[in-house]
Design an enzyme around this catalytic site. Structure first.
Site, PDB file in Angstrom:
ATOM      1  N   PRO A  48       0.811  -1.225   0.000  1.00 13.87           N
ATOM      2  CG  PRO A  48       0.094  -0.932   2.216  1.00 13.87           C
ATOM      3  CD  PRO A  48       0.854  -1.874   1.325  1.00 13.87           C
ATOM      4  CG  ASP A  87       0.843   2.669   4.762  1.00 20.12           C
ATOM      5  OD1 ASP A  87       0.204   2.633   5.818  1.00 20.12           O
ATOM      6  OD2 ASP A  87       2.028   2.316   4.662  1.00 20.12           O
ATOM      7  CD1 TRP A 564       8.233   1.316   8.646  1.00 24.78           C
ATOM      8  CD2 TRP A 564       7.704   0.158   6.821  1.00 24.78           C
ATOM      9  NE1 TRP A 564       8.751   1.993   7.564  1.00 24.78           N
ATOM     10  CE2 TRP A 564       8.442   1.303   6.430  1.00 24.78           C
ATOM     11  CE3 TRP A 564       7.266  -0.721   5.823  1.00 24.78           C
ATOM     12  CZ2 TRP A 564       8.753   1.583   5.104  1.00 24.78           C
ATOM     13  CZ3 TRP A 564       7.575  -0.434   4.499  1.00 24.78           C
ATOM     14  CH2 TRP A 564       8.305   0.703   4.158  1.00 24.78           C
ATOM     15  CD  GLN A 600       9.312  -0.647   0.512  1.00 24.06           C
ATOM     16  OE1 GLN A 600       9.115  -1.116   1.615  1.00 24.06           O
ATOM     17  NE2 GLN A 600       9.143   0.645   0.250  1.00 24.06           N
ATOM     18  CD1 TRP A 604       4.934  -4.391   3.243  1.00 19.30           C
ATOM     19  CD2 TRP A 604       5.213  -4.891   1.084  1.00 19.30           C
ATOM     20  NE1 TRP A 604       3.807  -5.060   2.829  1.00 19.30           N
ATOM     21  CE2 TRP A 604       3.947  -5.373   1.504  1.00 19.30           C
ATOM     22  CE3 TRP A 604       5.600  -5.088  -0.237  1.00 19.30           C
ATOM     23  CZ2 TRP A 604       3.081  -6.036   0.633  1.00 19.30           C
ATOM     24  CZ3 TRP A 604       4.732  -5.736  -1.096  1.00 19.30           C
ATOM     25  CH2 TRP A 604       3.490  -6.207  -0.669  1.00 19.30           C
ATOM     26  CE  LYS A 637      14.352  11.051  -3.510  1.00 18.26           C
ATOM     27  NZ  LYS A 637      14.314  11.061  -2.045  1.00 18.26           N
ATOM     28  CE  LYS A 640       5.597  16.031  -6.657  1.00 19.08           C
ATOM     29  NZ  LYS A 640       4.477  15.986  -5.700  1.00 19.08           N
TER      30      LYS A 640
END
Length: 1185
Positions: A48, A87, A564, A600, A604, A637, A640
């Site tokens: 999620p 999430d 988590w 992850q 996760w 990276k 924006k």
């Protein structure tokens, strides 16, 4: 099938929008799920994301991987439920609300009320759900948003409670301490994310402190360096590195004896420079990870030790120091019997400080860990934290009680100095974290937390990991394995508000604990109805003590779960297990597939593995794809703020989602490596994959329609079984190549190697367009007869249909668009390509033909290279080409089945096979220095000399056996390069005969001019000009026109002779005869004319005209017994008819039609060839035949 436009006019994004509408109209995804609901389950877990931010390329990448795999599995016969998840809890949401409402402390939340605060959080959780659904849907991903799951749903939260309760019952939960960044301004611990928001460069003290060892023969003291003097009152241990060498040195002036790491001797203060400046400089050097070695040019400085100030007494090992007791600096913790001793750990480095670290377990994560491991403190017992929530010393530190720790630094340093324990003092500038809310410096401070005992199940975790399959596997074997091997107990609670509350109720005396595993249990024990499990709905609920009323009630602990823990519980909580769907879960756990980013492995993937292993003793998933990071084009990276990347919707709007999907799948990012995103790369996919693929499809449609235009029956594909018996070698080859494509895609998809599929597809599409379509143009255009045309068109149809099905998981839009047109000529076809089964592998492959065609293309490429080298265009015919190859089967194919294709493509009149490689080439051997250099070392020279001296017989024997022993060294084929050099026949130059080779194939081309080939060359030039004029006139390949030529100047007779001798070639190339201008009837409509001069020495005019009917007036007059008026009326009627319709009628009537519609005239039978011709070309051909 419907007509399709040219590739340059085709808009991939617009077609995708049409496909989206089509899917919506037929409810494609819903129906696919319904149609497969009785099939075996394929369980996919979707991690999620937070909906508080908009989707970016990382989400699109992971979503594409998930969509490709789940579409493939659905087409492979599985029922694949795909539910989107959100999430909803945790810091990102709280951060947004704190910023919005100006909340700066825990007290602010309590003053506002937890209920109001949590409802504010709930209100923004789904802020960007609409944007997510728009982007995800536009990328072609099929996933259920309506039946999504949210971590804030009561059912999800109840399953999380159940998970925690099971761990508690298994003895895997305890309450301990976790050292975290702590804001004294807000009186709350922060996450690492928050701690990184506000770094500032500030000065801090940098001091060295002596800790005298007890029972040391020299009365030596370990010297520790610290920038946090305020932690010294809580010192409980000193940590060294047992692998380091430590030096015991004596200050020549004071007589004090110190112990520091040998490699850090230079950090000790020296009397050679001003102390303050030296300390400051030293401290800065240490802060930067650099050892400041003062006076290293001085002869008296040896190995970093200032021998003018110190004398080296001895070197000792770090291991020998472990366990030694030392004199405490302060006596605040004198009651701790096991404290004040030397411990060892590898976190101690020698890039700064002294190689000795002072440990205050309440104020350092590593300090706490090593003290727990050394038994100085117990992880499941209360830890004395001598600093309160305001950052002030408690009564435990009696001399500094009530003082803010940072303000007490100077007084603590003075106290150390007064005890004679201060070795040096100075200051350093360094980057230090501040609270982003209160602007106060953060302290690392132990806070109570609930832990899962991961270390207890470490061996089981490693075993669970072995049961999983990862792509790429090195992430599993190295990164993830190492993370599991070093796993620490997991702090699963947070002192927060918006989250799933811990289901732990504790009595006032702390003796009684109840861990609730369900809403039913809570209601039963408390007698209170629970409709929502968030804090403001259950914090007030109490449970009567099981020991009796006199013991009061149990109240819930304040903490909530780390988010988590919630996402790690997802395999159970998203289906409300075990309260619902128990059979579904039990039959299909572990899940079949998960996919997320490399980060992850510590997120996760880790929490999934920990919880499933703790609960069930096995992993949560069977297969995993781990992707890398998508970076901006400059390697930074994506930002924006910097605007260093194009928005996903902009890229999709320009090139389509399929192109973006293939670009991402075909990149290193699917192998867990970083990708520098380039918009041009997406365009490259359109240019190199989709346009050639589309053009092959368009060529099929055009020529299928041509059959109808030319009066034949509409195109219906011949069944595949019949096509498999085709005698045409390229039909056999492309059918085999398609089988290879299906086998390869299935094999790679079953192994979850998505990144290998696109390069293979690229090569396949290239072969389809540049070999099958290009070499079969005559057949596909009907020049070799209707039956052969239908066979080749049907073959191309089935190849395109199969390719679309195989690639549907990767490019769902494009394949659907092609399929919707292709299915119109196939009875019983599925409504959507995504309802189709994935193509099955029949195993029927013609490997010899595949290999021969591959070699044929090598021959063609080599011959083209020779032509280019000598400036001989393909339009110039050449007399002869020799193909040298040891494989007689290949030579048989190249001069038999493949001969006409090679001759037509290369414009050579003869192909001569040769299986004797020595007839046209000389051989010599060269050692591969790059391979042998390191291996042979000094023997390389001797071996190289002998390799170069190998005779022809030696080389041939080596090539046959694949091995040879030289000077005692065993060498294989890849150790020696066999170099073939062209051996030109005697008395000819390289301008007359030249060659090119690749591996074991050698092509020899005769470049000498041959007058007998001149006419063929001119004919090719004329055809080339006509084709260009057709294109210039905007004609489609299906448009039928008459082509007239008119010779100019003195070369008239030459051109007429050439066109006469090359008539068959010209007619096959154009699909109609080339007519002399004098044959053009007065009524012909010429719509395009161009003059060409100096083409291979001749000049001419080419004219394009609409076809006109040619009547045999005498025969038409006889139909009406000489009645000229009736004959003229019939001709007028026939001229008014649409030519293509008229042609079809004659086709149906086998060359005859009946005309009885003319008023006042008798019905007559008109016969093609007897009464009229449909074009001047047909009339001309009837005369010449």
């Amino acid at each position: 099938m419907e007509e399709v436009c040219e590739g340059k006019e085709f808009s991939f994004p617009n077609q995708e929008e049409r496909i989206l509408r089509f899917w919506s109209e037929i409810r494609a995804f819903e129906n696919q799920l319904k149609r497969t609901e009785s099939n075996p389950e394929y369980i996919f877990y979707d991690g999620p994301p937070f909906a508080t931010g908009k989707p970016h390329y990382g989400h699109i990448l992971a979503g594409t991987i998930k969509d490709v795999v789940t579409r493939y599995q659905s087409m492979s016969g599985f029922h694949v439920t795909r539910r989107f998840g959100w999430d909803c809890h945790g810091l990102p949401v709280e951060f947004e609300i704190d910023t919005k409402l100006g909340i700066r402390s825990r007290e602010d939340v309590l003053a506002m009320g937890i209920a109001a605060y949590n409802e504010e959080c709930r209100g923004i959780v789904t802020r960007y759900v609409a944007e997510w659904e728009e982007v995800v849907t536009r990328t072609g991903r099929w996933i259920d948003f309506k039946n999504d799951y949210k971590t804030m749903d009561p059912q999800f939260m109840e399953s999380v409670w159940w998970v925690f309760a099971q761990l508690f019952k298994k003895g895997l939960v305890y309450r301990g301490f976790k050292v975290m960044p702590y804001s004294t301004g807000c009186k709350t611990p922060l996450s690492n994310f928050e701690a990184g928001l506000n770094y500032k460069d500030v000065p801090d003290p940098a001091i060295m402190v002596a800790f005298p060892l007890k029972d040391d023969q020299h009365n030596a003291a370990l010297v520790a360096w610290t920038t946090t003097p305020w932690t010294l009152p809580s010192n409980l241990a000193l940590c060294v590195n047992s692998n380091f060498v430590y030096a015991k040195v004596q200050d020549k002036s004071s007589g004090a004896i110190y112990i520091v790491a040998e490699s850090r001797l230079s950090s000790l203060p020296s009397r050679k420079s001003k102390p303050a400046a030296q300390e400051s400089s030293k401290s800065k050097g240490a802060a930067n990870g650099k050892s400041e070695k003062k006076g290293t040019g001085d002869a008296k400085v040896k190995s970093g030790l200032d021998t003018e100030t110190y004398e080296l007494l001895e070197n000792i090992t770090g291991a020998s120091l472990v366990g030694k007791k030392y004199v405490p600096l302060f006596d605040y913790f004198s009651e701790l019997v096991g404290a004040f001793k030397v411990v060892a750990d590898n976190y101690v480095t020698d890039d700064s400080g002294t190689g000795v670290v002072h440990c205050a377990p309440a104020f350092g994560e590593d300090d706490y860990r090593v003290c727990v491991e050394a038994g100085i403190v117990q992880k499941d017992e209360d830890l004395i934290v001598a600093v309160d929530a305001d950052g002030c010393f408690t009564k435990k530190i009696s001399d500094f009680h009530g003082r803010y720790v940072k303000d007490a630094d100077k007084d603590i340093i003075n106290a150390v100095k007064a005890k004679g324990r201060l070795v040096s003092t100075g200051s350093m500038m360094h980057s230090y974290p501040f609270c982003w809310r209160s602007e106060t410096p953060l302290l690392y401070r132990a806070v109570p937390s609930w832990f899962v005992s991961v270390e207890k199940i470490k061996d089981q975790l490693l075993e669970s990991n072995k049961q999983t399959y990862w792509v790429p596997d090195y992430v599993k074997e190295k990164r993830f394995h190492n993370w599991l091997e070093n796993a620490r107990d997991w702090a699963v609670s947070r002192s927060r508000f918006w989250g799933t509350p811990l289901p732990v109720w504790v009595s006032e005396d702390g003796v009684e604990k109840v861990v609730i595993d369900s809403i039913d249990e809570l209601e039963r024990l408390s007698g209170v109805k629970a409709t929502d499990l968030h804090r403001h709905f259950i914090d007030h609920i109490t449970i009567p003590s099981g020991r009796g009323p006199e013991y009061g009630v149990l109240r819930r602990v304040d903490d909530v779960f780390d988010c988590w823990f919630e996402s790690g519980s997802m395999p159970y909580a998203y289906i409300h297990y075990p309260f619902e769907n128990a059979e579904l879960f039990d039959k299909n756990f572990p899940g079949h597939f998960v996919a997320e980013g490399l980060d992850q492995t510590r997120g996760w993937f880790y929490t999934l593995m920990v919880l499933s292993t703790a609960l069930f003793g096995k992993p949560a998933f069977r297969n995993l794809i781990c992707n890398g990071l998508v970076l901006a084009e400059d390697g930074k990276k994506m930002s924006k703020r910097l605007k260093n990347y194009p928005s996903p919707m902009e890229v999709i709007g320009d090139y389509g989602a399929d192109a973006l999907r293939l670009y991402l799948i075909n990149s290193p990012v699917v192998r867990a490596e970083p990708l520098r995103f380039k918009k041009d790369g997406v365009y490259g996919v359109v240019k190199d994959v989709f346009l050639p693929w589309y053009n092959a499809y368009r060529f099929l449609v055009q020529n299928a329609k041509r059959l109808e235009v030319e009066g034949f029956a509409p195109f219906v594909p011949i069944d595949l079984a019949t096509l498999q018996t085709s005698s045409n070698v390229l039909d056999q080859w492309i059918n085999s190549a398609t089988e290879s494509l299906v086998q390869f895609v299935r094999q790679e998809m079953d192994a979850y190697r998505l990144y290998t599929v696109v390069p293979y597809l690229l090569k396949f599409i290239d072969n389809l367009t540049n070999i099958y379509v290009r070499f079969n143009r005559k057949r596909l255009k009907g020049r070799t007869g209707e039956e052969d045309c239908r066979i080749s068109l049907s073959t191309l149809y089935h190849v395109l249909l199969t390719t679309c099905k195989a690639m549907a998981p990767f490019t769902p839009f494009f394949t659907e668009g092609l399929y919707q047109n292709l299915r119109k000529v196939s009875d019983g076809a599925e409504e959507s390509i995504h309802y189709c089964s994935f193509p099955s592998s029949s195993g029927k492959r013609e490997e010899r033909i595949e290999q021969s065609v591959t070699r044929m293309m090598t021959v063609i490429d080599l011959a083209r290279a020779i032509r280019e080298r000598h400036n001989k265009p393909l339009k110039t015919p050449l007399k002869e080409m020799v193909v040298v190859h040891p494989d007689t089967d290949f030579l048989e194919d190249i001069t038999g089945k493949l001969r006409e294709y090679v001759m037509g493509e290369l414009n050579v009149k003869a192909i001569i096979p040769c299986n004797d490689p020595l007839k046209y080439a000389s051989l010599h051997a060269e050692p591969d220095f790059s391979v042998l250099g390191k291996r042979l070392g000094k023997s390389m020279g001797t071996v190289a000399k002998e390799v170069k001296a190998m005779s022809l017989a030696d080389i041939l024997t080596f090539e046959k056996s694949g091995e040879v022993t030289i000077s005692g060294h065993y060498l294989k084929l890849n150790d020696i390069k066999v170099v073939r050099q062209f051996k030109r026949p005697a008395n000819v130059t390289d301008k007359e005969i030249d060659a090119a080779g690749d591996g074991d194939v050698l092509v020899v081309l005769d470049l000498r001019a041959d007058e007998s080939l001149f006419e063929a060359g001119v004919a090719r030039e004329v055809v080339n000009r006509i084709q260009k004029l057709r294109k210039k006139a905007g004609l489609e390949p299906t448009d039928i026109v008459e082509v007239y030529y008119e010779p100019l100047d003195d070369g008239k007779q030459i051109l007429e002779n050439i066109i006469s001798s090359q008539e068959q070639y010209i007619r096959e190339a154009l699909g109609s005869p080339l007519l002399h201008r004098t044959l053009s009837p007065p009524e012909a409509v010429i719509f395009c004319t161009e003059e060409f001069r100096g083409v291979s020495g001749v000049s001419f005019i080419i004219s394009l005209a609409r076809p006109v009917l040619i009547f045999r007036s005498d025969n038409i007059l006889r139909l009406f017994s000489g009645n000229e008026k009736c004959a003229e009326a019939l001709q007028t009627y026939l001229l008014s008819r649409d030519l293509s319709n008229l042609k079809t009628e004659f086709q149906v009537g086998k060359g005859k039609i009946k005309v009885g519609c003319l008023e006042g005239q008798p019905a007559v039978e008109v016969e093609l060839g007897k009464h009229l011709f449909l074009s001047v070309g047909d009339y001309y051909l009837s005369r010449t035949e």
